[in-house]
Design a protein around this motif. Structure first.
Motif, PDB file in Angstrom:
ATOM      1  N   GLY A  47      62.835  79.869  52.518  1.00 31.20           N
ATOM      2  CA  GLY A  47      63.710  79.068  53.352  1.00 31.20           C
ATOM      3  C   GLY A  47      63.481  79.276  54.835  1.00 31.20           C
ATOM      4  O   GLY A  47      64.344  78.998  55.654  1.00 31.20           O
ATOM      5  N   ILE A  48      62.308  79.770  55.186  1.00 33.38           N
ATOM      6  CA  ILE A  48      61.977  80.013  56.583  1.00 33.38           C
ATOM      7  C   ILE A  48      61.298  78.764  57.123  1.00 33.38           C
ATOM      8  O   ILE A  48      60.416  78.207  56.494  1.00 33.38           O
ATOM      9  CB  ILE A  48      61.032  81.225  56.703  1.00 33.38           C
ATOM     10  CG1 ILE A  48      61.650  82.454  56.038  1.00 33.38           C
ATOM     11  CG2 ILE A  48      60.698  81.506  58.156  1.00 33.38           C
ATOM     12  CD1 ILE A  48      60.687  83.605  55.875  1.00 33.38           C
ATOM     13  N   ASP A  49      61.732  78.311  58.296  1.00 30.75           N
ATOM     14  CA  ASP A  49      61.076  77.176  58.936  1.00 30.75           C
ATOM     15  C   ASP A  49      61.283  77.277  60.444  1.00 30.75           C
ATOM     16  O   ASP A  49      61.785  78.288  60.940  1.00 30.75           O
ATOM     17  CB  ASP A  49      61.567  75.845  58.376  1.00 30.75           C
ATOM     18  CG  ASP A  49      63.051  75.600  58.599  1.00 30.75           C
ATOM     19  OD1 ASP A  49      63.660  76.250  59.472  1.00 30.75           O
ATOM     20  OD2 ASP A  49      63.603  74.730  57.914  1.00 30.75           O
ATOM     21  N   ALA A  50      60.912  76.235  61.173  1.00 35.23           N
ATOM     22  CA  ALA A  50      61.013  76.271  62.640  1.00 35.23           C
ATOM     23  C   ALA A  50      62.446  76.523  63.104  1.00 35.23           C
ATOM     24  O   ALA A  50      62.662  77.125  64.158  1.00 35.23           O
ATOM     25  CB  ALA A  50      60.486  74.968  63.226  1.00 35.23           C
ATOM     26  N   SER A  51      63.432  76.108  62.321  1.00 37.93           N
ATOM     27  CA  SER A  51      64.827  76.287  62.730  1.00 37.93           C
ATOM     28  C   SER A  51      65.298  77.730  62.593  1.00 37.93           C
ATOM     29  O   SER A  51      66.349  78.088  63.117  1.00 37.93           O
ATOM     30  CB  SER A  51      65.737  75.376  61.910  1.00 37.93           C
ATOM     31  OG  SER A  51      65.807  75.822  60.568  1.00 37.93           O
ATOM     32  N   SER A  52      64.545  78.569  61.889  1.00 33.83           N
ATOM     33  CA  SER A  52      64.986  79.946  61.669  1.00 33.83           C
ATOM     34  C   SER A  52      64.412  80.935  62.688  1.00 33.83           C
ATOM     35  O   SER A  52      64.698  82.121  62.616  1.00 33.83           O
ATOM     36  CB  SER A  52      64.646  80.380  60.237  1.00 33.83           C
ATOM     37  OG  SER A  52      63.250  80.401  60.053  1.00 33.83           O
ATOM     38  N   VAL A  53      63.626  80.441  63.634  1.00 32.27           N
ATOM     39  CA  VAL A  53      63.053  81.319  64.658  1.00 32.27           C
ATOM     40  C   VAL A  53      64.171  81.862  65.531  1.00 32.27           C
ATOM     41  O   VAL A  53      65.023  81.108  66.006  1.00 32.27           O
ATOM     42  CB  VAL A  53      62.014  80.564  65.519  1.00 32.27           C
ATOM     43  CG1 VAL A  53      61.522  81.450  66.652  1.00 32.27           C
ATOM     44  CG2 VAL A  53      60.863  80.098  64.661  1.00 32.27           C
ATOM     45  N   VAL A  54      64.177  83.163  65.740  1.00 36.41           N
ATOM     46  CA  VAL A  54      65.203  83.804  66.553  1.00 36.41           C
ATOM     47  C   VAL A  54      64.750  83.925  68.006  1.00 36.41           C
ATOM     48  O   VAL A  54      65.476  83.580  68.930  1.00 36.41           O
ATOM     49  CB  VAL A  54      65.574  85.189  65.986  1.00 36.41           C
ATOM     50  CG1 VAL A  54      66.518  85.929  66.905  1.00 36.41           C
ATOM     51  CG2 VAL A  54      66.167  85.044  64.602  1.00 36.41           C
ATOM     52  N   CYS A  55      63.547  84.457  68.202  1.00 36.72           N
ATOM     53  CA  CYS A  55      63.070  84.660  69.562  1.00 36.72           C
ATOM     54  C   CYS A  55      61.595  84.999  69.551  1.00 36.72           C
ATOM     55  O   CYS A  55      60.992  85.193  68.506  1.00 36.72           O
ATOM     56  CB  CYS A  55      63.844  85.772  70.257  1.00 36.72           C
ATOM     57  SG  CYS A  55      63.510  87.422  69.578  1.00 36.72           S
TER      58      CYS A  55
END
Length: 125
Positions: A47-55
């Motif tokens: 479920g990792i994608d561009a929206s899950s980037v933290v920093c």
């Protein structure tokens, strides 16, 4: 015993209906459960994608500097992965194949470079 990363990029995954996502989740979790039963599963997540980037973080003058970017110039993002501890490449390929079939999208297999068990905090296998 070597560890392998089995992973897929989010961009490789076509659009799915919620029902299809549920079916893929159930099929892949069945494979993960088999990995656990065989004692080869180490860790995984999806479920990792561009929206899950933290920093993004980089070192400047010996100090970490956290920003909202820039990120690597790519359209591909890690979508999910699991780490398995298996005796050889063929066994890692077997499990990657099982996941590729369960999910119906490509997987990559990477062997982690060897390291002394003491450095990794692991017992010798």
């Amino acid at each position: 015993m070597p560890e392998y990363l089995i992973a897929f990029n989010d961009e490789w995954v076509p659009d799915h209906t919620p029902q299809e996502v549920q079916q893929k989740s159930e099929a892949s979790m069945a494979v993960v459960e088999e990995m656990r039963n065989e004692g080869v599963f180490v860790f995984g997540n999806g479920g990792i994608d561009a929206s899950s980037v933290v920093c993004s973080v980089e070192a400047r003058e010996g100090e970490p500097v956290f920003t909202d970017g820039p990120y690597v110039e790519t359209k591909e993002h890690l979508g999910g992965f699991c780490v398995v501890r298996v005796p050889d490449d063929a066994t890692a390929r077997y499990w990657a194949g099982r996941l590729a079939v369960a999910l119906d999208w490509p997987q990559e297999v990477h062997r982690f470079p060897g390291r002394p068990p003491q450095a990794a905090g692991l017992d010798k296998d």
